[in-house]
Write an enzyme that holds these catalytic residues in place. Structure first.
Site, short mmCIF file in Angstrom:
data_model
loop_
_atom_site.label_atom_id
_atom_site.label_comp_id
_atom_site.label_asym_id
_atom_site.label_seq_id
_atom_site.Cartn_x
_atom_site.Cartn_y
_atom_site.Cartn_z
N ASP A 19 21.02 19.77 -24.29
CA ASP A 19 20.98 19.13 -22.88
C ASP A 19 19.71 19.55 -22.08
OD1 ASP A 19 23.65 18.67 -23.75
OD2 ASP A 19 24.68 20.11 -22.43
N LYS A 111 27.90 14.04 -25.25
CA LYS A 111 29.27 14.64 -25.36
C LYS A 111 29.51 14.67 -23.89
CE LYS A 111 26.44 19.13 -25.05
NZ LYS A 111 26.93 19.51 -23.75
N CYS A 144 26.91 25.66 -22.97
CA CYS A 144 26.52 24.55 -23.96
C CYS A 144 26.05 25.13 -25.35
CB CYS A 144 25.94 23.54 -23.57
SG CYS A 144 26.78 22.59 -22.03
#
Length: 212
Positions: A19, A111, A144
């Protein structure tokens, strides 16, 4: 106690870049994570090393549809996501930050939840490549990155969690006191190092890689 990785075979190892998107990393971004900018030099150096030694490099991007149909509980938990201010698939904010952008043929796993494994084909890609060890980098440490590390361990991968190539943000006081990013990061690393992964620096990780 805890997982320990002494030697790393680059052909059986993947760097997971979690991310590192504009909406997290850019100055003034809706989900700005300043530690994410501070790890950029380390991550840049690590990626160059990984590519040189033949490791797989795989990115994740947390994204949602513009109509919000895949938000789930994130629509309640994170107002900027619910309002469509960030992490919208196809918008510039959802793209990987340019300084650590993927090279051609390096996959980007899209995702919709914290974990890179939940509802994605990441496990299929890793197994197809013969990967046995996953190195976790990116943001955020406790959400995450932590989720990816846990699910990787559940699925039978050895996990290296890179302490100076992951980062997070300050937590506001929601009844338990304000928690600075550095403390969130430190405590998460301590927990992971006992329960889930071998926590190490990027430099230590590179020293453990078998070359030649």
């Amino acid at each position: 106690m805890g997982m320990r990785i002494e030697q790393i075979d680059p052909k059986k190892t993947a760097i997971l870049v979690v991310d590192m998107q504009n909406d997290f990393i850019a100055q003034g971004a809706p989900l700005e994570t300043p530690m994410g900018r501070r790890i950029l030099p380390t991550l840049h150096r690590l990626l160059a090393f990984a590519r040189e030694t033949g490791m797989s490099v795989i990115y994740t991007a947390h994204v949602h549809r513009e109509d919000g149909s895949d938000l789930g509980m994130f629509g309640e938990i994170y107002p900027p996501i619910a309002e469509g201010a960030c992490l919208i698939d196809g918008r510039p904010g959802a793209e990987i930050y340019p300084e650590v952008a993927p090279q051609p043929r390096e996959p980007v796993i899209k995702k919709h939840r914290y974990s890179a494994f939940f509802g994605t084909d990441l496990d299929i890609i890793l197994r197809s490549k013969g990967i046995e060890t996953v190195a976790i980098t990116g943001v955020t440490t406790e959400n995450c990155c932590h989720s990816a590390a846990r699910d990787a361990m559940y699925l039978g991968y050895r996990v290296a969690f890179l302490s100076d190539a992951t980062g997070t943000y300050d937590y506001p006081d929601t009844g338990f006191g304000q928690v600075p990013a550095e403390e969130v990061h430190r405590v998460t690393l301590a927990l992971l190092n006992v329960s889930t992964a071998h926590v190490m620096t990027a430099e230590d990780f590179m020293h453990r890689v078998q070359r030649g």
